[in-house]
Design a protein around this motif. Structure first.
Motif, PDB file in Angstrom:
ATOM      1  N   ILE A 108     -18.558  15.446  -4.724  1.00 10.10           N
ATOM      2  CA  ILE A 108     -18.528  16.871  -5.055  1.00 10.10           C
ATOM      3  C   ILE A 108     -18.840  17.705  -3.818  1.00 10.10           C
ATOM      4  CG2 ILE A 108     -19.729  18.670  -6.363  1.00 10.10           C
ATOM      5  CD1 ILE A 108     -20.036  16.641  -8.635  1.00 10.10           C
ATOM      6  N   SER A 109     -19.864  17.324  -3.068  1.00 12.40           N
ATOM      7  CA  SER A 109     -20.245  18.092  -1.881  1.00 12.40           C
ATOM      8  C   SER A 109     -19.166  18.034  -0.809  1.00 12.40           C
ATOM      9  CB  SER A 109     -21.572  17.566  -1.319  1.00 12.40           C
ATOM     10  OG  SER A 109     -22.641  17.896  -2.177  1.00 12.40           O
ATOM     11  N   VAL A 110     -18.523  16.879  -0.629  1.00 10.84           N
ATOM     12  CA  VAL A 110     -17.449  16.781   0.356  1.00 10.84           C
ATOM     13  C   VAL A 110     -16.273  17.669  -0.059  1.00 10.84           C
ATOM     14  CG1 VAL A 110     -15.715  15.232   1.330  1.00 10.84           C
ATOM     15  CG2 VAL A 110     -18.093  14.495   1.187  1.00 10.84           C
ATOM     16  N   THR A 111     -15.936  17.654  -1.345  1.00  7.60           N
ATOM     17  CA  THR A 111     -14.855  18.519  -1.836  1.00  7.60           C
ATOM     18  C   THR A 111     -15.181  19.984  -1.603  1.00  7.60           C
ATOM     19  OG1 THR A 111     -14.295  16.886  -3.544  1.00  7.60           O
ATOM     20  CG2 THR A 111     -13.465  19.120  -3.847  1.00  7.60           C
ATOM     21  N   LEU A 112     -16.416  20.367  -1.914  1.00  4.61           N
ATOM     22  CA  LEU A 112     -16.824  21.757  -1.716  1.00  4.61           C
ATOM     23  C   LEU A 112     -16.820  22.126  -0.237  1.00  4.61           C
ATOM     24  CD1 LEU A 112     -17.906  24.424  -2.797  1.00  4.61           C
ATOM     25  CD2 LEU A 112     -20.200  23.421  -2.839  1.00  4.61           C
ATOM     26  N   ALA A 113     -17.306  21.223   0.616  1.00  6.49           N
ATOM     27  CA  ALA A 113     -17.345  21.509   2.054  1.00  6.49           C
ATOM     28  C   ALA A 113     -15.941  21.626   2.634  1.00  6.49           C
ATOM     29  CB  ALA A 113     -18.132  20.420   2.788  1.00  6.49           C
ATOM     30  N   VAL A 114     -15.015  20.758   2.209  1.00  5.60           N
ATOM     31  CA  VAL A 114     -13.632  20.838   2.697  1.00  5.60           C
ATOM     32  C   VAL A 114     -12.999  22.148   2.248  1.00  5.60           C
ATOM     33  CG1 VAL A 114     -11.335  19.815   2.486  1.00  5.60           C
ATOM     34  CG2 VAL A 114     -13.314  18.343   2.854  1.00  5.60           C
ATOM     35  N   SER A 115     -13.229  22.538   0.986  1.00  9.82           N
ATOM     36  CA  SER A 115     -12.677  23.795   0.485  1.00  9.82           C
ATOM     37  C   SER A 115     -13.262  24.984   1.237  1.00  9.82           C
ATOM     38  CB  SER A 115     -12.958  23.924  -1.015  1.00  9.82           C
ATOM     39  OG  SER A 115     -12.444  22.827  -1.741  1.00  9.82           O
ATOM     40  N   ALA A 116     -14.573  24.960   1.470  1.00  4.10           N
ATOM     41  CA  ALA A 116     -15.215  26.043   2.219  1.00  4.10           C
ATOM     42  C   ALA A 116     -14.713  26.080   3.656  1.00  4.10           C
ATOM     43  CB  ALA A 116     -16.733  25.876   2.191  1.00  4.10           C
ATOM     44  N   ALA A 117     -14.483  24.905   4.256  1.00  3.25           N
ATOM     45  CA  ALA A 117     -13.965  24.866   5.621  1.00  3.25           C
ATOM     46  C   ALA A 117     -12.556  25.453   5.688  1.00  3.25           C
ATOM     47  CB  ALA A 117     -13.964  23.431   6.136  1.00  3.25           C
ATOM     48  N   ALA A 118     -11.750  25.203   4.651  1.00  7.22           N
ATOM     49  CA  ALA A 118     -10.406  25.791   4.617  1.00  7.22           C
ATOM     50  C   ALA A 118     -10.479  27.312   4.519  1.00  7.22           C
ATOM     51  CB  ALA A 118      -9.625  25.218   3.429  1.00  7.22           C
ATOM     52  N   VAL A 119     -11.373  27.810   3.657  1.00  3.93           N
ATOM     53  CA  VAL A 119     -11.579  29.260   3.551  1.00  3.93           C
ATOM     54  C   VAL A 119     -12.037  29.824   4.894  1.00  3.93           C
ATOM     55  CG1 VAL A 119     -13.023  31.047   2.493  1.00  3.93           C
ATOM     56  CG2 VAL A 119     -12.071  29.221   1.084  1.00  3.93           C
ATOM     57  N   CYS A 120     -12.965  29.138   5.519  1.00  2.30           N
ATOM     58  CA  CYS A 120     -13.511  29.562   6.808  1.00  2.30           C
ATOM     59  C   CYS A 120     -12.418  29.640   7.869  1.00  2.30           C
ATOM     60  CB  CYS A 120     -14.613  28.584   7.218  1.00  2.30           C
ATOM     61  SG  CYS A 120     -15.186  28.731   8.913  1.00  2.30           S
ATOM     62  N   PRO A 177     -15.227  30.156 -13.918  1.00  3.85           N
ATOM     63  CA  PRO A 177     -16.418  29.616 -14.579  1.00  3.85           C
ATOM     64  C   PRO A 177     -17.698  30.063 -13.877  1.00  3.85           C
ATOM     65  CG  PRO A 177     -14.791  27.891 -14.170  1.00  3.85           C
ATOM     66  CD  PRO A 177     -14.350  29.098 -13.404  1.00  3.85           C
ATOM     67  N   THR A 178     -18.751  30.193 -14.645  1.00  4.76           N
ATOM     68  CA  THR A 178     -20.035  30.615 -14.074  1.00  4.76           C
ATOM     69  C   THR A 178     -20.834  29.452 -13.511  1.00  4.76           C
ATOM     70  OG1 THR A 178     -21.091  30.425 -16.247  1.00  4.76           O
ATOM     71  CG2 THR A 178     -20.192  32.578 -15.647  1.00  4.76           C
ATOM     72  N   SER A 179     -20.566  28.237 -13.971  1.00  2.00           N
ATOM     73  CA  SER A 179     -21.392  27.112 -13.531  1.00  2.00           C
ATOM     74  C   SER A 179     -20.659  25.809 -13.781  1.00  2.00           C
ATOM     75  CB  SER A 179     -22.743  27.112 -14.272  1.00  2.00           C
ATOM     76  OG  SER A 179     -22.530  26.977 -15.671  1.00  2.00           O
ATOM     77  N   GLY A 180     -21.241  24.740 -13.256  1.00  2.00           N
ATOM     78  CA  GLY A 180     -20.713  23.403 -13.483  1.00  2.00           C
ATOM     79  C   GLY A 180     -19.643  22.999 -12.488  1.00  2.00           C
ATOM     80  N   TRP A 181     -19.124  21.789 -12.700  1.00  2.00           N
ATOM     81  CA  TRP A 181     -18.091  21.225 -11.824  1.00  2.00           C
ATOM     82  C   TRP A 181     -17.206  20.331 -12.679  1.00  2.00           C
ATOM     83  CZ3 TRP A 181     -17.248  22.549  -6.819  1.00  2.00           C
ATOM     84  CH2 TRP A 181     -16.342  21.782  -6.076  1.00  2.00           C
ATOM     85  N   SER A 182     -16.284  20.972 -13.404  1.00  2.00           N
ATOM     86  CA  SER A 182     -15.445  20.233 -14.339  1.00  2.00           C
ATOM     87  C   SER A 182     -13.980  20.202 -13.935  1.00  2.00           C
ATOM     88  CB  SER A 182     -15.564  20.838 -15.746  1.00  2.00           C
ATOM     89  OG  SER A 182     -15.233  22.218 -15.728  1.00  2.00           O
ATOM     90  N   GLY A 183     -13.593  20.954 -12.902  1.00  2.00           N
ATOM     91  CA  GLY A 183     -12.200  20.969 -12.509  1.00  2.00           C
ATOM     92  C   GLY A 183     -11.955  21.922 -11.359  1.00  2.00           C
ATOM     93  N   PRO A 184     -10.681  22.101 -10.981  1.00  2.00           N
ATOM     94  CA  PRO A 184     -10.351  22.983  -9.848  1.00  2.00           C
ATOM     95  C   PRO A 184     -10.835  24.412 -10.025  1.00  2.00           C
ATOM     96  CG  PRO A 184      -8.471  21.605 -10.435  1.00  2.00           C
ATOM     97  CD  PRO A 184      -9.494  21.399 -11.504  1.00  2.00           C
ATOM     98  N   ALA A 185     -10.963  24.880 -11.261  1.00  2.00           N
ATOM     99  CA  ALA A 185     -11.391  26.264 -11.486  1.00  2.00           C
ATOM    100  C   ALA A 185     -12.806  26.514 -11.003  1.00  2.00           C
ATOM    101  CB  ALA A 185     -11.280  26.610 -12.970  1.00  2.00           C
ATOM    102  N   ASN A 186     -13.602  25.461 -10.852  1.00  2.00           N
ATOM    103  CA  ASN A 186     -14.984  25.620 -10.392  1.00  2.00           C
ATOM    104  C   ASN A 186     -15.106  25.698  -8.871  1.00  2.00           C
ATOM    105  OD1 ASN A 186     -15.314  23.659 -13.063  1.00  2.00           O
ATOM    106  ND2 ASN A 186     -16.865  25.262 -12.917  1.00  2.00           N
ATOM    107  N   VAL A 187     -13.993  25.485  -8.151  1.00  2.00           N
ATOM    108  CA  VAL A 187     -14.066  25.398  -6.694  1.00  2.00           C
ATOM    109  C   VAL A 187     -14.064  26.752  -5.987  1.00  2.00           C
ATOM    110  CG1 VAL A 187     -12.942  24.458  -4.631  1.00  2.00           C
ATOM    111  CG2 VAL A 187     -13.011  23.113  -6.737  1.00  2.00           C
TER     112      VAL A 187
END
Length: 575
Positions: A108-120, A177-187
């Motif tokens: 989960i953290s790697v996915t979030l970091a890669v997504s944040a790096a793309a935004v960055c 979504p306000t919370s959780g990590w259930s799919g692409p919508a949470n990214v």
């Protein structure tokens, strides 16, 4: 013919330093309960069942069942020995294998970091694209608008961006979504919260590299020879990315390890949140596994970044064709002075007022003639608290930057070979975890938080110094000095330090708002200044519950961080 031996010795030395850093980090993390004077068995028992009595026999059973060591040294060394064979141990709290419990949070953290790096990356390139086109035509540096926008993004606290996105986009608009990590919508929302401030930092690093690249002779030669604008712009960007690449790698590893606050706000079960919960429960096998994974990722990416740096520079690194040069001062001195004057005026006006006078009848009042910036939840004057908080926030940030500059210069300039080591290991440590370690030793407070921030703030400067020093040592004039018999010390003092010190000074200045944000993040978690302090991070943490009813209470400390970022942003970026 003798080159392989020095190379082998350097590689062995780098490996020893890296392994020693990981071992020292594991030992430090494994010492957390003893540093704080706590009995880990008591904390583990409370985490398992808060209702059970702290009977000596029960505590002895907990130590035996969980395998809690008698001292941190034997515990850390035993864990490292098992980890070397692939066994990360079992959780002291749940008894489950650690490897299984952290596998999903790591993903989960790697996915979030890669997504944040793309935004960055996307946001930073959008900011700099107009400047690249203009540079290819006229050689002009990065424009003031791009510098200011990058500085403002870099001055945004991640938890403030996350709170704003959560409130506006998720709650009021209901489109995420306000919370959780259930799919692409949470990214998207947490990726934006992490990526936007990082884009500001990245644009500052890249803009400095672009400015310095434009002063190199080959750029003028290409323009005079009539090269296409797109080819010149691509070459300038390639050269700038080569210089900034080690910093970009550090930024990604930092995203991987610094998402604890964002993960907590969005209730994301990532590695940062797992490590934080394990620290609070003193579940040391889980903490050690999380930190070791981050450290190994940091080492691997750091080595890859340095290899890519050499690859991008190509033959120029080997043939002494580099002509590194430092950029001058600010291109926008009037604007920088104007912003600094505004910040100074607000601070001085606040220092003339009483920051601790409570008036409950005037709580959460909007700006007025009596209180130009409004009042907080206890009726205290926000202008007064802004001014007195500046002494804490800005003063501590300046002190951290000065110490980080000295350490970074010492470590980075003295390295003659680009090898990943202690800097990459320590860079992977989340500042929050460093804050918890400092709080365990010295107790929560601004001094402990400043020490924790300083423990990781020198790393980007050291990597920057190492990158610049490698280029200077590869320049033709240094090779000529070496051929004439100049020793390593003379080359360092006469050639390397004069070339790298000016950009490092500017880099340290740029890092002042970043250090203030790190302090603010620790203050938000209650690990820095007390909750009633006027320090800007504590002010933000106390004002966030009233963000909708009294937005000025949040805007005042955010304004201070933004003005501080603009002061550094309107000066010439670092190379």
């Amino acid at each position: 013919m003798t080159a392989p031996l020095p190379n082998a010795l350097a590689a062995t030395r780098g490996l020893v330093i890296a392994l020693g850093s990981v071992t020292g980090l594991a030992l430090l993390v494994g010492s957390l309960p003893w540093l704080g004077g706590d009995d880990p068995a008591q904390t583990v028992l409370r985490a398992r069942s808060a209702e059970r009595e702290l009977d000596p026999a029960v505590l002895a059973a907990v130590r035996r069942d969980a395998g809690i060591p008698d001292d941190p040294v034997s515990g850390a060394l035993g864990w490292l020995a098992d980890a070397a064979h692939g066994d990360l141990g079992r959780s002291w709290v749940t008894g489950s294998p650690v490897a299984q419990s952290i596998a999903q949070p790591l993903g989960i953290s790697v996915t979030l970091a890669v997504s944040a790096a793309a935004v960055c990356l996307i946001c930073a390139l959008l900011l700099l694209a107009p400047s690249l086109r203009r540079a290819a035509d006229s050689g002009a540096g990065v424009g003031g608008g791009a510098l200011a926008a990058g500085a403002l993004l870099a001055a945004l606290p991640e938890f403030l961006v996350a709170t704003a996105l959560l409130t506006v986009v998720a709650v009021h608009l209901g489109i995420a979504p306000t919370s959780g990590w259930s799919g692409p919508a949470n990214v998207p929302l947490p990726a934006l919260a992490l990526g936007l401030p990082a884009a500001g930092v990245l644009s500052r690093v890249l803009s400095g590299a672009i400015d310095a690249t434009l002063t190199e002779p080959w750029v003028r030669t290409w323009r005079a020879a009539g090269f296409r604008r797109s080819a010149t712009a691509a070459a300038v960007l390639r050269r700038a990315v080569a210089v900034a690449l080690p910093q970009l790698v550090l930024l990604f590893v930092g995203l991987l390890g610094s998402g604890i606050v964002v993960e907590a706000l969005f209730a994301i079960p990532g590695l940062g949140g797992t490590a934080l919960q394990a620290v609070l429960a003193q579940d040391l096998p889980v903490v050690q596994a999380c930190v070791a994974l981050l450290a190994l990722i940091g080492l691997g990416l750091g080595a890859a970044g340095m290899l890519a740096h050499r690859r991008l520079l190509g033959p120029a690194m080997r043939d002494g064709a580099l002509t590194p040069s430092a950029t001058g001062g600010s291109d926008h001195p009037r604007w920088a002075l104007a912003v600094a004057a505004l910040l100074t005026a607000l601070v001085v006006a606040g220092l003339l007022r009483d920051p601790s006078a409570i008036a409950l009848g005037e709580r959460l009042q909007p700006p007025s003639s009596a209180s130009p910036l409004g009042t907080d939840a206890l009726g205290r004057d926000l202008l007064a608290r802004f001014g007195h908080g500046a002494l804490l926030s800005v003063g501590a940030s300046l002190a951290i930057s000065a110490i980080a500059l000295a350490l970074g210069l010492l470590v980075g300039a003295s390295r003659t070979r680009g090898l990943a080591g202690a800097a990459e290991v320590l860079n992977a440590v989340p500042p929050v975890l460093a804050g918890i370690i400092a709080a365990a030793v010295a107790g929560p407070g601004l001094l402990g938080a400043a020490t924790a921030v300083c423990a990781v703030a020198w790393i980007p400067l050291a990597v920057h110094a190492r990158t610049l020093a490698a280029e200077v040592r590869a320049a033709g004039f240094v090779r000529a000095a070496r051929a004439l018999g100049a020793g390593r010390g003379r080359i360092l003092l006469r050639h390397v330090l004069p070339a790298i010190l000016p950009p490092l000074l500017r880099h340290a200045l740029v890092r002042v708002p970043h250090n203030a944000l790190a302090l603010a993040g620790l203050g938000f978690l209650g690990l820095a200044a007390p909750h009633d302090s006027a320090e800007w991070g504590a002010m933000l943490a106390g004002a966030l519950p009233y963000a909708e009813s009294a937005p000025w209470a949040v805007a005042v400390p955010a304004l201070g961080l933004s003005l501080l970022g603009l002061v550094s942003g309107l000066s010439r970026a670092t190379r």
